[in-house]
Design an enzyme around this catalytic site. Structure first.
Site, PDB file in Angstrom:
ATOM      1  CG  ASP A   1      -1.792   1.231   1.317  1.00 31.35           C
ATOM      2  OD1 ASP A   1      -2.436   1.538   0.302  1.00 31.35           O
ATOM      3  OD2 ASP A   1      -1.826   1.907   2.368  1.00 31.35           O
ATOM      4  CB  SER A   2       0.059   4.762  -0.755  1.00 26.98           C
ATOM      5  OG  SER A   2      -1.073   4.884   0.088  1.00 26.98           O
TER       6      SER A   2
ATOM      7  CB  CYS B   1      -2.909   1.060  -2.650  1.00 26.56           C
ATOM      8  SG  CYS B   1      -2.892   2.783  -3.153  1.00 26.56           S
TER       9      CYS B   1
ATOM     10  CD  GLU C   1      -0.471   6.721   5.550  1.00 28.60           C
ATOM     11  OE1 GLU C   1       0.573   6.589   6.208  1.00 28.60           O
ATOM     12  OE2 GLU C   1      -0.999   5.775   4.924  1.00 28.60           O
TER      13      GLU C   1
ATOM     14  CB  CYS D   1      -9.671   4.975   0.068  1.00 29.74           C
ATOM     15  SG  CYS D   1      -8.035   5.379   0.719  1.00 29.74           S
TER      16      CYS D   1
ATOM     17  CG  HIS E   1      -5.497   5.255   3.974  1.00 25.61           C
ATOM     18  ND1 HIS E   1      -5.010   4.828   2.771  1.00 25.61           N
ATOM     19  CD2 HIS E   1      -4.415   5.625   4.718  1.00 25.61           C
ATOM     20  CE1 HIS E   1      -3.690   4.943   2.765  1.00 25.61           C
ATOM     21  NE2 HIS E   1      -3.302   5.417   3.936  1.00 25.61           N
TER      22      HIS E   1
END
Lengths: 269, 269
Positions: B9-10, B72, B151, B183, B185
């Protein structure tokens, strides 16, 4: 010509899978076989179920389907691996999709399973569930009264309600957060089962979950239909085509054409 | 040695997929890469996201994983097909599983999607949904404020609540019965999103659905882990390992060891 998805069942139960495939994958062409002359499979010996399943698969292979779906839990429990080992096209059963959906949804870790005597006796759900998540707790019960009711088209009757309430009277006392409808006939009785089990139990339909898994497998194999070629679904049954047609049309909510198939060596149960 | 599932993932978003894989497939070993030095991917150009994804995949291939999961949505939208065409092991993205789950669950036929600017701009969800069910209606919105909050580990703060309420103020007026958290996240903000969208909207987590689809693909490829070999999951990140470790441990609710990876040609965004 667009290749079809071949779906087979002991009778009309697999129509719950067919209906979900038609809804979730509207571009796909379906070929359905209901072995209504020999339903139910639930009380039969595994060897016989394997033989019947092979016979239907052989019949359907002449039309060159791109996938075979064993839309019968009893047949999946005993014949899936053997059929899969013989074919080069993907073969999907109805047990693992329901098991995976239950694993995704459960929070308590206790999963209920109801099915035919054949399915429950085979322990196929416990096996599928514990292969993936060994710590899961599984409680199961056979409900032999359900399939005959559905095959007679009696799924919206007080008789059906009484049979469901009676069959699940003790089972409903066991705390669980997911119940797998481990027979493709059971979605016909879904509302009644939901009423009896109460709102805290999440019903997992192996039909809905199998349709989704068919979509996953076709996608990963690059086999999804890409255009709507005005497909006409095909239906075959080995028993009375009028009863089959009546139930199928009511369930699918559309007109269908049924081709009767007579087994050369008839089996009278 | 048991082969691992490589998840990339990012940043920390893919941990929502990792956590679900650990829950739904407890016998599997995971190898996770968070490209925290270059997060977020959402606002980046497709070419750059493709290049970064290739770089991470190349890094992870040295450990011989049995599957690569692009956890991601932004990277799945632009790099999945290319990565898949280059590898011989299965490659799973996070867009199709969420799309298939939404198709299974929707009754109204109108599906909402929220994601990063990159994902929404790519139209990848519309494409995935309409390839399968052309008549489906899709409404989508980019929520660029969400990833930076996650993040930084700020997912249970009044600041996060305010950002979610503000971002979805207009979107929540549109009638829909399913909303895809497009997403990885976003499950960190799930409770807040659920509160803002109301109880009639079924939230589809691409993380949960991807874990289930990983299970399906491993099963059909005969690659499921069969024994619990006391596997130790591995974690790598390209940015500050302490921040990554703090967020990962809080989310996964277990102690982990993080290996920092420094890109030879650093990218400063």
């Amino acid at each position: 010509m667009q290749q079809a998805i071949a779906i087979l069942d002991s009778g009309v139960g697999g129509l719950t899978v067919a209906k979900e495939v038609m809804r979730q994958l509207p571009l796909e062409k379906i070929m359905y076989f209901g072995d209504t002359a020999r339903t139910p499979y639930g009380p039969r010996e595994p060897d016989e179920v394997i033989r019947f399943t092979h016979q239907i698969v052989s019949y359907l292979l002449q039309f060159q389907p791109k996938m075979v779906v064993i839309a019968c839990n009893t047949a999946t429990a005993v014949a899936l691996e053997e059929i899969r080992s013989r074919l080069t096209i993907p073969v999907v059963g109805v047990i693992h999709p329901g098991a995976r959906a239950a694993i995704k949804n459960t929070r308590s870790g206790r999963i209920g399973v109801i099915g035919t005597e054949g399915t429950i006796k085979s322990g196929a759900y416990e096996l599928a569930l514990r292969q993936i998540t060994p710590h899961i707790e599984v409680v199961s019960q056979a409900c032999p009264a359900f399939v005959p009711l559905v095959e007679k088209g009696l799924f919206h009757t007080p008789e059906a309600h009484a049979a469901v309430a009676q069959s699940l009277r003790q089972f409903q006392q066991i705390p669980m957060d997911c119940l797998i409808l481990g027979c493709t006939h059971y979605p016909f009785l879904r509302d009644t089962i939901a009423e009896v089990m109460g709102p805290k139990v999440n019903l997992i339909s192996s039909a809905d979950e199998t349709a989704r898994e068919i979509s996953t497998v076709l996608y990963h194999k690059g086999l999804l239909a890409t255009t709507n070629s005005m497909q006409v679904h095909q239906f075959f049954c080995s028993g009375d085509p009028w009863i089959f047609k009546k139930i199928a049309q009511e369930w699918l909510n559309e007109e269908i054409k049924v081709t009767p198939v007579v087994w050369q060596v008839p089996h009278i149960s």
